[in-house]
Write an enzyme that holds these catalytic residues in place. Structure first.
Site, PDB file in Angstrom:
ATOM      1  N   SER A   1     -44.425 -18.571  24.848  1.00  0.00           N
ATOM      2  CA  SER A   1     -45.436 -17.943  24.277  1.00  0.00           C
ATOM      3  C   SER A   1     -45.850 -18.697  22.788  1.00  0.00           C
ATOM      4  O   SER A   1     -47.069 -18.505  22.325  1.00  0.00           O
ATOM      5  CB  SER A   1     -45.441 -16.365  23.726  1.00  0.00           C
ATOM      6  OG  SER A   1     -43.959 -16.138  23.084  1.00  0.00           O
TER       7      SER A   1
ATOM      8  N   HIS B   1     -47.427 -13.780  29.749  1.00  0.00           N
ATOM      9  CA  HIS B   1     -48.613 -14.552  29.221  1.00  0.00           C
ATOM     10  C   HIS B   1     -49.184 -15.193  30.625  1.00  0.00           C
ATOM     11  O   HIS B   1     -50.248 -16.140  30.195  1.00  0.00           O
ATOM     12  CB  HIS B   1     -48.169 -15.538  28.111  1.00  0.00           C
ATOM     13  CG  HIS B   1     -48.010 -15.050  26.853  1.00  0.00           C
ATOM     14  ND1 HIS B   1     -48.996 -14.628  25.929  1.00  0.00           N
ATOM     15  CD2 HIS B   1     -46.754 -14.778  26.080  1.00  0.00           C
ATOM     16  CE1 HIS B   1     -48.551 -14.160  24.826  1.00  0.00           C
ATOM     17  NE2 HIS B   1     -47.151 -13.987  24.919  1.00  0.00           N
TER      18      HIS B   1
ATOM     19  N   LYS C   1     -51.243  -7.262  27.595  1.00  0.00           N
ATOM     20  CA  LYS C   1     -52.049  -8.693  27.046  1.00  0.00           C
ATOM     21  C   LYS C   1     -53.162  -8.739  27.757  1.00  0.00           C
ATOM     22  O   LYS C   1     -54.286  -7.930  27.405  1.00  0.00           O
ATOM     23  CB  LYS C   1     -51.174  -9.873  27.253  1.00  0.00           C
ATOM     24  CG  LYS C   1     -49.688  -9.599  26.267  1.00  0.00           C
ATOM     25  CD  LYS C   1     -48.902 -10.845  26.297  1.00  0.00           C
ATOM     26  CE  LYS C   1     -47.488 -10.515  25.624  1.00  0.00           C
ATOM     27  NZ  LYS C   1     -47.529 -10.370  24.373  1.00  0.00           N
TER      28      LYS C   1
END
Ligand SMILES: Cc1ncc(COP(=O)(O)O)c(C=O)c1O
Length: 392
Positions: free
Chosen positions: A180, A208, A239
């Site tokens: 990340s 991610h 996310k």
């Protein structure tokens, strides 16, 4: 003297060493422009990759779920908190990921602390990338098994460590899919080869990569064509999926076991109905169209190319995560402060989040940004970058 008075000194130390984290308050939704201190600012700092956090269809799905199911699940899932919504979400995610089964948790962080200690015993061994996320590290610590850290993405060191620890009956390799802070991708193909060679189980935390990499956002395992060679996929719904929650996907036995032994599954309340419905809508939107994912990539390529051309050091990211490498924490914090005054919200990250001397501003563009938005950000980075002597 009150017993917790020592925290006053600890907080003072944080302030004095520049490590105190000032948390901004958003006065509205997490959109491409956010209101902070009464003024709109370009949002270049959040993980809402696809702009789903305030997408009208997501909002409607969440509101409809509140009308039908109320605001709370009412209990831990194993007692009385599992609603048909949770099951539908798990089935949709399993299909999306191309895995036999899936279980959802309250967050990505919780997913790691759910699955890792549920399957790894004290008598096993863990090989863990040194840059793994805090939730992976904590999950590993909870197992009480020995943890062998290998240098970031260093497959030679990983192989040596595995060779030296052949005495363990069960061996696990645990890695982030996308790292990340730098945006680089794990060398998962080599990890899978080593796992086959030395009979290790592979756990990947793809927080991610979900909604970002692979066909229509199916994640890093899909992106690298590794399929079931990766045993356990952990993802977040907080996310790119724009909501909150996390999940573990894998084979039926794994998921059944987690539902029997995953402590956050057994001892913490279920995802709220609105969260579950929002996540389900996100999966449906991703199943229906790849447009948001490709807009995200177009936007990030445009931003990266422009910043690179201007002379900024943008590291070695393989994903939309764009670190603007600035070296000293004072430069990163100074630039971030100046950007904020110029209505750009872009957070500086320094030690201990990243190594000393590698402070940066991590830019996260989203599918929701227009080219005008990105140009505004690039223009402000240019003038402030020049002022700080970072570019010519
Ligand atoms: C690699 C990684 N794993 C897990 C998480 C935790 O996800 P969540 O925010 O859903 O708890 C994060 C969030 O920052 C992350 O970057």
């Amino acid at each position: 003297m009150p017993k917790l008075d020592f925290l006053k000194n600890d907080l003072k130390d944080l302030h004095e060493s520049g490590l105190y984290n000032v948390i901004r308050t958003l006065e509205g939704a997490n959109d491409p422009w956010v209101k902070i201190n009464g003024e709109k600012r370009l949002n270049l700092t959040c993980n809402n990759y696809l702009g789903l956090a305030n997408h009208p269809e997501m909002v409607k799905a969440a509101k409809d779920a509140i009308d039908r199911y109320g605001v709370g699940a009412g209990a831990v899932r194993s007692i009385a908190g599992t609603m048909d919504l949770h099951i539908r979400l798990e089935e949709a995610l399993a299909k999306f990921k191309g895995r036999e089964a899936c279980v959802v948790f309250q967050s990505g962080f919780v997913s790691n602390s759910g699955v890792i200690p549920a399957i790894i015993r004290k008598s096993d061994v863990i090989f863990s990338d040194e840059l793994n996320h805090a939730s992976v590290i904590d999950g590993c610590r909870l197992t009480k098994a020995p943890i062998m850290r290998y240098k970031h993405n260093n497959m030679e060191e990983l192989e040596n460590l595995i060779k030296e620890n052949q005495q363990y009956e069960r061996k696990y390799i645990v890695t982030d899919g996308v790292f990340s802070m730098d945006g680089d991708i794990a060398d998962l193909k080599s990890v899978a080869d080593l796992a086959d060679k030395y009979d290790c189980v592979v756990i990947v935390d793809d927080a991610h990569g979900e909604g970002v990499l692979g066909k229509g956002g199916r994640g890093v395992v899909n992106h690298l064509g590794l399929g079931e060679r990766i045993d356990v996929e952990v993802g977040t719904l907080s996310k790119a999926f724009g909501c909150a929650g996390g999940f573990v996907a894998g084979n039926k036995d794994l998921i059944e076991w987690i539902k029997q032994r995953g402590r956050p599954f057994l001892f913490s309340n279920a995802l709220s109905p609105s969260e579950a419905a929002g996540c389900l809508k996100a999966v449906e939107l991703l199943e229906k169209s790849e447009e948001l994912v490709s807009t995200l990539w177009d936007n990030s390529k445009y931003f990266k190319a422009s910043m690179n051309e201007l002379g900024f050091d943008i590291g070695h990211s393989d994903t939309p995560i764009t670190p603007i490498m600035l070296g000293e924490a004072s430069t990163a914090h100074g630039m971030s402060k100046k950007l904020f005054e110029e209505k750009v919200f872009a957070m500086a990250l320094g030690y201990p989040t990243v190594p000393k001397g590698k402070a940066r501003i991590r830019v996260m563009v989203s599918a929701g940004h227009s080219k005008d938005d990105l140009n505004y950000g690039i223009e402000k980075f240019t003038s402030i970058g020049r002022e700080f002597g970072v570019i010519k």
